[in-house]
Design a protein around this motif. Structure first.
Motif, PDB file in Angstrom:
ATOM      1  N   ILE A  55      60.167   3.704  68.032  1.00  0.00           N
ATOM      2  CA  ILE A  55      59.827   4.538  66.885  1.00  0.00           C
ATOM      3  C   ILE A  55      61.111   5.166  66.358  1.00  0.00           C
ATOM      4  O   ILE A  55      61.915   5.692  67.132  1.00  0.00           O
ATOM      5  CB  ILE A  55      58.841   5.655  67.283  1.00  0.00           C
ATOM      6  CG1 ILE A  55      57.543   5.058  67.815  1.00  0.00           C
ATOM      7  CG2 ILE A  55      58.580   6.596  66.101  1.00  0.00           C
ATOM      8  CD1 ILE A  55      56.667   6.054  68.563  1.00  0.00           C
ATOM      9  N   ILE A  56      61.289   5.098  65.046  1.00  0.00           N
ATOM     10  CA  ILE A  56      62.381   5.810  64.374  1.00  0.00           C
ATOM     11  C   ILE A  56      61.697   6.854  63.503  1.00  0.00           C
ATOM     12  O   ILE A  56      60.874   6.508  62.660  1.00  0.00           O
ATOM     13  CB  ILE A  56      63.233   4.867  63.508  1.00  0.00           C
ATOM     14  CG1 ILE A  56      63.875   3.779  64.359  1.00  0.00           C
ATOM     15  CG2 ILE A  56      64.299   5.670  62.746  1.00  0.00           C
ATOM     16  CD1 ILE A  56      64.603   2.709  63.554  1.00  0.00           C
ATOM     17  N   THR A  57      62.005   8.132  63.718  1.00  0.00           N
ATOM     18  CA  THR A  57      61.334   9.175  62.947  1.00  0.00           C
ATOM     19  C   THR A  57      62.293  10.209  62.392  1.00  0.00           C
ATOM     20  O   THR A  57      63.287  10.567  63.032  1.00  0.00           O
ATOM     21  CB  THR A  57      60.251   9.883  63.784  1.00  0.00           C
ATOM     22  OG1 THR A  57      59.523  10.792  62.947  1.00  0.00           O
ATOM     23  CG2 THR A  57      60.833  10.654  64.948  1.00  0.00           C
ATOM     24  N   ASP A  58      61.966  10.665  61.203  1.00  0.00           N
ATOM     25  CA  ASP A  58      62.655  11.795  60.596  1.00  0.00           C
ATOM     26  C   ASP A  58      62.124  13.058  61.266  1.00  0.00           C
ATOM     27  O   ASP A  58      61.067  13.037  61.916  1.00  0.00           O
ATOM     28  CB  ASP A  58      62.359  11.811  59.095  1.00  0.00           C
ATOM     29  CG  ASP A  58      63.189  12.814  58.322  1.00  0.00           C
ATOM     30  OD1 ASP A  58      64.142  13.387  58.888  1.00  0.00           O
ATOM     31  OD2 ASP A  58      62.880  13.032  57.142  1.00  0.00           O
ATOM     32  N   LEU A  59      62.815  14.157  61.124  1.00  0.00           N
ATOM     33  CA  LEU A  59      62.333  15.436  61.662  1.00  0.00           C
ATOM     34  C   LEU A  59      61.573  16.242  60.617  1.00  0.00           C
ATOM     35  O   LEU A  59      60.475  16.719  60.868  1.00  0.00           O
ATOM     36  CB  LEU A  59      63.502  16.272  62.194  1.00  0.00           C
ATOM     37  CG  LEU A  59      64.150  15.786  63.474  1.00  0.00           C
ATOM     38  CD1 LEU A  59      65.312  16.701  63.863  1.00  0.00           C
ATOM     39  CD2 LEU A  59      63.146  15.697  64.603  1.00  0.00           C
ATOM     40  N   ALA A  60      62.160  16.398  59.441  1.00  0.00           N
ATOM     41  CA  ALA A  60      61.572  17.249  58.403  1.00  0.00           C
ATOM     42  C   ALA A  60      60.666  16.407  57.512  1.00  0.00           C
ATOM     43  O   ALA A  60      61.138  15.661  56.653  1.00  0.00           O
ATOM     44  CB  ALA A  60      62.673  17.901  57.576  1.00  0.00           C
ATOM     45  N   MET A  61      59.352  16.513  57.754  1.00  0.00           N
ATOM     46  CA  MET A  61      58.368  15.765  56.968  1.00  0.00           C
ATOM     47  C   MET A  61      57.156  16.651  56.723  1.00  0.00           C
ATOM     48  O   MET A  61      56.868  17.551  57.507  1.00  0.00           O
ATOM     49  CB  MET A  61      57.907  14.517  57.729  1.00  0.00           C
ATOM     50  CG  MET A  61      58.971  13.494  57.996  1.00  0.00           C
ATOM     51  SD  MET A  61      58.320  12.067  58.886  1.00  0.00           S
ATOM     52  CE  MET A  61      58.020  12.758  60.513  1.00  0.00           C
ATOM     53  N   ILE A  82      57.219   5.277  74.919  1.00  0.00           N
ATOM     54  CA  ILE A  82      57.794   4.574  73.765  1.00  0.00           C
ATOM     55  C   ILE A  82      59.094   5.279  73.373  1.00  0.00           C
ATOM     56  O   ILE A  82      59.095   6.486  73.114  1.00  0.00           O
ATOM     57  CB  ILE A  82      56.827   4.566  72.567  1.00  0.00           C
ATOM     58  CG1 ILE A  82      55.508   3.874  72.930  1.00  0.00           C
ATOM     59  CG2 ILE A  82      57.484   3.875  71.360  1.00  0.00           C
ATOM     60  CD1 ILE A  82      54.435   3.980  71.857  1.00  0.00           C
ATOM     61  N   PRO A  83      60.206   4.557  73.324  1.00  0.00           N
ATOM     62  CA  PRO A  83      61.470   5.189  72.916  1.00  0.00           C
ATOM     63  C   PRO A  83      61.396   5.671  71.468  1.00  0.00           C
ATOM     64  O   PRO A  83      60.878   4.967  70.599  1.00  0.00           O
ATOM     65  CB  PRO A  83      62.499   4.066  73.057  1.00  0.00           C
ATOM     66  CG  PRO A  83      61.847   3.004  73.876  1.00  0.00           C
ATOM     67  CD  PRO A  83      60.372   3.154  73.684  1.00  0.00           C
ATOM     68  N   VAL A  84      61.922   6.875  71.243  1.00  0.00           N
ATOM     69  CA  VAL A  84      61.921   7.464  69.906  1.00  0.00           C
ATOM     70  C   VAL A  84      63.360   7.794  69.517  1.00  0.00           C
ATOM     71  O   VAL A  84      64.055   8.510  70.245  1.00  0.00           O
ATOM     72  CB  VAL A  84      61.058   8.742  69.848  1.00  0.00           C
ATOM     73  CG1 VAL A  84      61.126   9.367  68.456  1.00  0.00           C
ATOM     74  CG2 VAL A  84      59.623   8.456  70.252  1.00  0.00           C
ATOM     75  N   ILE A  85      63.774   7.265  68.381  1.00  0.00           N
ATOM     76  CA  ILE A  85      65.084   7.588  67.818  1.00  0.00           C
ATOM     77  C   ILE A  85      64.844   8.530  66.646  1.00  0.00           C
ATOM     78  O   ILE A  85      64.094   8.200  65.730  1.00  0.00           O
ATOM     79  CB  ILE A  85      65.823   6.323  67.353  1.00  0.00           C
ATOM     80  CG1 ILE A  85      66.052   5.384  68.541  1.00  0.00           C
ATOM     81  CG2 ILE A  85      67.153   6.689  66.665  1.00  0.00           C
ATOM     82  CD1 ILE A  85      66.555   4.015  68.155  1.00  0.00           C
ATOM     83  N   VAL A  86      65.442   9.691  66.692  1.00  0.00           N
ATOM     84  CA  VAL A  86      65.287  10.694  65.636  1.00  0.00           C
ATOM     85  C   VAL A  86      66.420  10.520  64.643  1.00  0.00           C
ATOM     86  O   VAL A  86      67.584  10.378  65.028  1.00  0.00           O
ATOM     87  CB  VAL A  86      65.315  12.109  66.242  1.00  0.00           C
ATOM     88  CG1 VAL A  86      65.380  13.163  65.154  1.00  0.00           C
ATOM     89  CG2 VAL A  86      64.106  12.333  67.133  1.00  0.00           C
ATOM     90  N   ILE A  87      66.056  10.506  63.346  1.00  0.00           N
ATOM     91  CA  ILE A  87      67.067  10.506  62.292  1.00  0.00           C
ATOM     92  C   ILE A  87      66.837  11.753  61.450  1.00  0.00           C
ATOM     93  O   ILE A  87      65.700  12.121  61.185  1.00  0.00           O
ATOM     94  CB  ILE A  87      67.014   9.239  61.412  1.00  0.00           C
ATOM     95  CG1 ILE A  87      65.638   9.058  60.780  1.00  0.00           C
ATOM     96  CG2 ILE A  87      67.422   8.013  62.206  1.00  0.00           C
ATOM     97  CD1 ILE A  87      65.564   7.969  59.756  1.00  0.00           C
ATOM     98  N   SER A  88      67.908  12.419  61.109  1.00  0.00           N
ATOM     99  CA  SER A  88      67.747  13.656  60.348  1.00  0.00           C
ATOM    100  C   SER A  88      69.002  13.981  59.567  1.00  0.00           C
ATOM    101  O   SER A  88      70.102  13.619  59.969  1.00  0.00           O
ATOM    102  CB  SER A  88      67.425  14.810  61.297  1.00  0.00           C
ATOM    103  OG  SER A  88      67.260  16.007  60.579  1.00  0.00           O
TER     104      SER A  88
END
Length: 111
Positions: A55-61, A82-88
């Motif tokens: 999962i690739i997820t933004d923080l501010a949504m 599930i590995p989560v990669i945060v993009i922000s």
């Protein structure tokens, strides 16, 4: 890619359409199977249906932030691995630290 290999499914959760589409295009060019959601709540629904490999997820949504999503994922025994990669766009250390404490595998800063 050989016929025995399958494309790895990567879920992109990002409210910015251009960023979401760009990430999906990059993944697709590199033989991944991208699926997308525009916020954390929709992303959680997709996760439960498709069980992506990453999962690739933004923080501010809107609706559900990336932080809230991480909190939900980490208490669900079927989803927490599930590995989560945060993009922000946030560059502050507190956001990075909080994401990692909630179980993010990595933290990338958007340009």
């Amino acid at each position: 890619m050989s016929s025995t290999e399958q494309n790895i499914t990567v879920l992109i959760i990002e409210d910015d359409l251009e960023v979401r589409d760009t990430l999906a295009d990059i993944l697709e060019i590199n033989d991944f199977n991208p699926i997308v959601a525009s916020n954390g709540k929709k992303g959680l629904d997709v996760i439960k249906r498709h069980k992506p490999a990453v999962i690739i997820t933004d923080l501010a949504m809107p609706v559900m932030s990336g932080f809230e999503l991480l909190e939900v994922l980490r208490v669900d025994p079927n989803l927490r691995m599930i590995p989560v990669i945060v993009i922000s766009a946030k560059v502050d250390r507190d956001a990075n630290r909080r994401a990692m404490e909630l179980g993010a595998s990595d933290f990338l800063t958007k340009p």
